[in-house]
Design a protein around this motif. Sequence first.
Motif, PDB file in Angstrom:
ATOM      1  N   GLY A 183      30.236  43.458  22.810  1.00  0.00           N
ATOM      2  CA  GLY A 183      29.023  44.143  23.245  1.00  0.00           C
ATOM      3  C   GLY A 183      27.787  43.308  22.972  1.00  0.00           C
ATOM      4  O   GLY A 183      26.907  43.167  23.836  1.00  0.00           O
ATOM      5  N   LEU A 184      27.696  42.721  21.767  1.00  0.00           N
ATOM      6  CA  LEU A 184      26.558  41.870  21.432  1.00  0.00           C
ATOM      7  C   LEU A 184      26.527  40.615  22.307  1.00  0.00           C
ATOM      8  O   LEU A 184      25.475  40.218  22.814  1.00  0.00           O
ATOM      9  CB  LEU A 184      26.625  41.475  19.957  1.00  0.00           C
ATOM     10  N   LEU A 185      27.685  39.982  22.480  1.00  0.00           N
ATOM     11  CA  LEU A 185      27.749  38.788  23.320  1.00  0.00           C
ATOM     12  C   LEU A 185      27.405  39.106  24.778  1.00  0.00           C
ATOM     13  O   LEU A 185      26.850  38.262  25.490  1.00  0.00           O
ATOM     14  CB  LEU A 185      29.143  38.161  23.238  1.00  0.00           C
ATOM     15  N   SER A 186      27.712  40.315  25.206  1.00  0.00           N
ATOM     16  CA  SER A 186      27.405  40.706  26.582  1.00  0.00           C
ATOM     17  C   SER A 186      25.899  40.772  26.831  1.00  0.00           C
ATOM     18  O   SER A 186      25.441  40.485  27.940  1.00  0.00           O
ATOM     19  CB  SER A 186      28.048  42.059  26.907  1.00  0.00           C
ATOM     20  N   THR A 187      25.127  41.139  25.807  1.00  0.00           N
ATOM     21  CA  THR A 187      23.675  41.143  25.991  1.00  0.00           C
ATOM     22  C   THR A 187      23.159  39.721  26.191  1.00  0.00           C
ATOM     23  O   THR A 187      22.219  39.496  26.965  1.00  0.00           O
ATOM     24  CB  THR A 187      22.970  41.789  24.786  1.00  0.00           C
ATOM     25  N   ILE A 188      23.777  38.754  25.511  1.00  0.00           N
ATOM     26  CA  ILE A 188      23.418  37.351  25.743  1.00  0.00           C
ATOM     27  C   ILE A 188      23.862  36.938  27.144  1.00  0.00           C
ATOM     28  O   ILE A 188      23.107  36.321  27.903  1.00  0.00           O
ATOM     29  CB  ILE A 188      24.080  36.442  24.686  1.00  0.00           C
ATOM     30  N   GLY A 189      25.104  37.292  27.483  1.00  0.00           N
ATOM     31  CA  GLY A 189      25.649  36.906  28.778  1.00  0.00           C
ATOM     32  C   GLY A 189      24.851  37.457  29.943  1.00  0.00           C
ATOM     33  O   GLY A 189      24.646  36.761  30.957  1.00  0.00           O
ATOM     34  N   VAL A 190      24.382  38.686  29.819  1.00  0.00           N
ATOM     35  CA  VAL A 190      23.613  39.297  30.911  1.00  0.00           C
ATOM     36  C   VAL A 190      22.310  38.542  31.129  1.00  0.00           C
ATOM     37  O   VAL A 190      21.884  38.329  32.278  1.00  0.00           O
ATOM     38  CB  VAL A 190      23.351  40.783  30.613  1.00  0.00           C
ATOM     39  N   ASN A 191      21.657  38.110  30.046  1.00  0.00           N
ATOM     40  CA  ASN A 191      20.421  37.343  30.203  1.00  0.00           C
ATOM     41  C   ASN A 191      20.693  35.978  30.808  1.00  0.00           C
ATOM     42  O   ASN A 191      19.929  35.496  31.652  1.00  0.00           O
ATOM     43  CB  ASN A 191      19.721  37.213  28.846  1.00  0.00           C
ATOM     44  N   VAL A 192      21.801  35.346  30.406  1.00  0.00           N
ATOM     45  CA  VAL A 192      22.196  34.078  31.027  1.00  0.00           C
ATOM     46  C   VAL A 192      22.450  34.291  32.512  1.00  0.00           C
ATOM     47  O   VAL A 192      22.018  33.495  33.365  1.00  0.00           O
ATOM     48  CB  VAL A 192      23.463  33.517  30.340  1.00  0.00           C
ATOM     49  N   GLN A 193      23.134  35.385  32.844  1.00  0.00           N
ATOM     50  CA  GLN A 193      23.478  35.688  34.230  1.00  0.00           C
ATOM     51  C   GLN A 193      22.239  35.935  35.075  1.00  0.00           C
ATOM     52  O   GLN A 193      22.074  35.359  36.157  1.00  0.00           O
ATOM     53  CB  GLN A 193      24.398  36.906  34.260  1.00  0.00           C
ATOM     54  N   MET A 194      21.359  36.797  34.599  1.00  0.00           N
ATOM     55  CA  MET A 194      20.177  37.160  35.372  1.00  0.00           C
ATOM     56  C   MET A 194      19.218  35.984  35.524  1.00  0.00           C
ATOM     57  O   MET A 194      18.698  35.732  36.618  1.00  0.00           O
ATOM     58  CB  MET A 194      19.460  38.335  34.701  1.00  0.00           C
ATOM     59  N   ILE A 195      19.007  35.260  34.439  1.00  0.00           N
ATOM     60  CA  ILE A 195      18.087  34.129  34.505  1.00  0.00           C
ATOM     61  C   ILE A 195      18.672  33.000  35.358  1.00  0.00           C
ATOM     62  O   ILE A 195      17.976  32.399  36.184  1.00  0.00           O
ATOM     63  CB  ILE A 195      17.757  33.639  33.084  1.00  0.00           C
ATOM     64  N   GLY A 196      19.977  32.735  35.199  1.00  0.00           N
ATOM     65  CA  GLY A 196      20.609  31.680  35.982  1.00  0.00           C
ATOM     66  C   GLY A 196      20.624  31.981  37.467  1.00  0.00           C
ATOM     67  O   GLY A 196      20.236  31.151  38.297  1.00  0.00           O
ATOM     68  N   TYR A 197      21.066  33.186  37.827  1.00  0.00           N
ATOM     69  CA  TYR A 197      21.118  33.573  39.236  1.00  0.00           C
ATOM     70  C   TYR A 197      19.705  33.644  39.813  1.00  0.00           C
ATOM     71  O   TYR A 197      19.445  33.144  40.920  1.00  0.00           O
ATOM     72  CB  TYR A 197      21.816  34.925  39.361  1.00  0.00           C
ATOM     73  N   GLY A 198      18.802  34.265  39.056  1.00  0.00           N
ATOM     74  CA  GLY A 198      17.430  34.393  39.541  1.00  0.00           C
ATOM     75  C   GLY A 198      16.773  33.046  39.760  1.00  0.00           C
ATOM     76  O   GLY A 198      16.079  32.831  40.759  1.00  0.00           O
ATOM     77  N   ALA A 199      16.997  32.101  38.822  1.00  0.00           N
ATOM     78  CA  ALA A 199      16.402  30.774  38.959  1.00  0.00           C
ATOM     79  C   ALA A 199      16.969  30.040  40.168  1.00  0.00           C
ATOM     80  O   ALA A 199      16.237  29.384  40.924  1.00  0.00           O
ATOM     81  CB  ALA A 199      16.640  29.965  37.682  1.00  0.00           C
ATOM     82  N   GLY A 200      18.282  30.135  40.375  1.00  0.00           N
ATOM     83  CA  GLY A 200      18.889  29.495  41.539  1.00  0.00           C
ATOM     84  C   GLY A 200      18.384  30.092  42.841  1.00  0.00           C
ATOM     85  O   GLY A 200      18.104  29.376  43.814  1.00  0.00           O
ATOM     86  N   PHE A 201      18.277  31.427  42.867  1.00  0.00           N
ATOM     87  CA  PHE A 201      17.803  32.106  44.074  1.00  0.00           C
ATOM     88  C   PHE A 201      16.360  31.721  44.380  1.00  0.00           C
ATOM     89  O   PHE A 201      16.029  31.354  45.519  1.00  0.00           O
ATOM     90  CB  PHE A 201      17.908  33.618  43.881  1.00  0.00           C
ATOM     91  N   ILE A 202      15.489  31.783  43.371  1.00  0.00           N
ATOM     92  CA  ILE A 202      14.074  31.465  43.589  1.00  0.00           C
ATOM     93  C   ILE A 202      13.913  30.010  43.999  1.00  0.00           C
ATOM     94  O   ILE A 202      13.147  29.683  44.907  1.00  0.00           O
ATOM     95  CB  ILE A 202      13.262  31.769  42.318  1.00  0.00           C
ATOM     96  N   GLN A 203      14.656  29.121  43.335  1.00  0.00           N
ATOM     97  CA  GLN A 203      14.571  27.689  43.645  1.00  0.00           C
ATOM     98  C   GLN A 203      14.843  27.419  45.117  1.00  0.00           C
ATOM     99  O   GLN A 203      14.049  26.762  45.801  1.00  0.00           O
ATOM    100  CB  GLN A 203      15.576  26.926  42.792  1.00  0.00           C
ATOM    101  N   ASP A 204      15.965  27.910  45.625  1.00  0.00           N
ATOM    102  CA  ASP A 204      16.321  27.623  47.010  1.00  0.00           C
ATOM    103  C   ASP A 204      15.554  28.486  47.998  1.00  0.00           C
ATOM    104  O   ASP A 204      15.340  28.066  49.147  1.00  0.00           O
ATOM    105  CB  ASP A 204      17.833  27.787  47.205  1.00  0.00           C
ATOM    106  N   PHE A 205      15.131  29.686  47.591  1.00  0.00           N
ATOM    107  CA  PHE A 205      14.326  30.514  48.501  1.00  0.00           C
ATOM    108  C   PHE A 205      12.985  29.846  48.777  1.00  0.00           C
ATOM    109  O   PHE A 205      12.530  29.788  49.926  1.00  0.00           O
ATOM    110  CB  PHE A 205      14.112  31.906  47.898  1.00  0.00           C
TER     111      PHE A 205
END
Length: 327
Positions: free
Chosen positions: A296-318
Amino acid sequence: MLYSFIIPVYNRPDELLELLESITQQTHQNFEVVIIEDGSEQSSEAVVRSFQDRLDIAWYPTTGRIGQGFSRNLGFTKAKGDYFIILDSDTTIDPDYLENLDRHLNEHELDAFGGPDRSPRVATPVQQAIDYCMTSPFTTGGIRGRKNQVDKFYPRSFNMGFSREVYEATQGFNLPYLGEDIELSTRIMEKGFSTGLVPDSPVYHKRKTSFLNFYKQIHFFGRARVNLYKLFPHTLKLPHLFPAVYLCYFGTAAVGTVILTRKGHRKGALLLAPWALYQLLIFTHATMTKKSLKVGLLSTIGVNVQMIGYGAGFIQDFVKRVVLKKK
């Protein structure tokens, strides 16, 4: 019906061995296996040869890397099956995978299909956390092989299949990577073919073993979504925008909190209150789902990695491809 497993592989001989071992245990025996070696430095030829007495298997190397989409296309040209089943080389399947699939197709007559994406039975806490991030309704919206989805079902290439008729109508993948499976699924639907989930034919998908590798993977997925938007604008849904919104909000709120705190505003931290509540939601749900406080604790880290990584990739190419109109 004859089924053809199409498996592209790149530098994964050990993981391919595990997948092939699981395929040998199938209760339904009418199938073949086609391996495409996509310019690997670590060849899988020896692994494939070790299964020749137990499987109807063939190995085809490419000259240099051509990408996983085009590797699968090469596999289609070599396959003899009535249905093609695409699997990632870092997965395994249950002994009744094909038996359940065959029964489901006889009952529902699907043209294209996909199965669920599950965590392997043996996984580290980090892999379990990443699995939660990839399948949770509070992150991806449950779009990776779940019954209750926020969008219609698009077969995904980690566990995807279709009839020979579909292949002949579409000629397979148009892209080597960057959303190649969703692009193909979209064209399959546009041509009027039926698609559906086969819930009893899951794959057990090895997750990334570190959050850094997870970030690299998910950043690539964010870029792929822009690629798909350029080809099919109608496929962009609200859940796809959530990571970019999350990244913009979190960055703005974090900077705002620091500035207000330095100026003596005690309530500056309230800017991060929605973020904190979301972390609590993820921690609670992941702990209950995985039955582990650590996960559960690691998932909170993972979710931030996921959201920031996906969001950064999306914004970069958009910005690059849509706003600035660069190729």
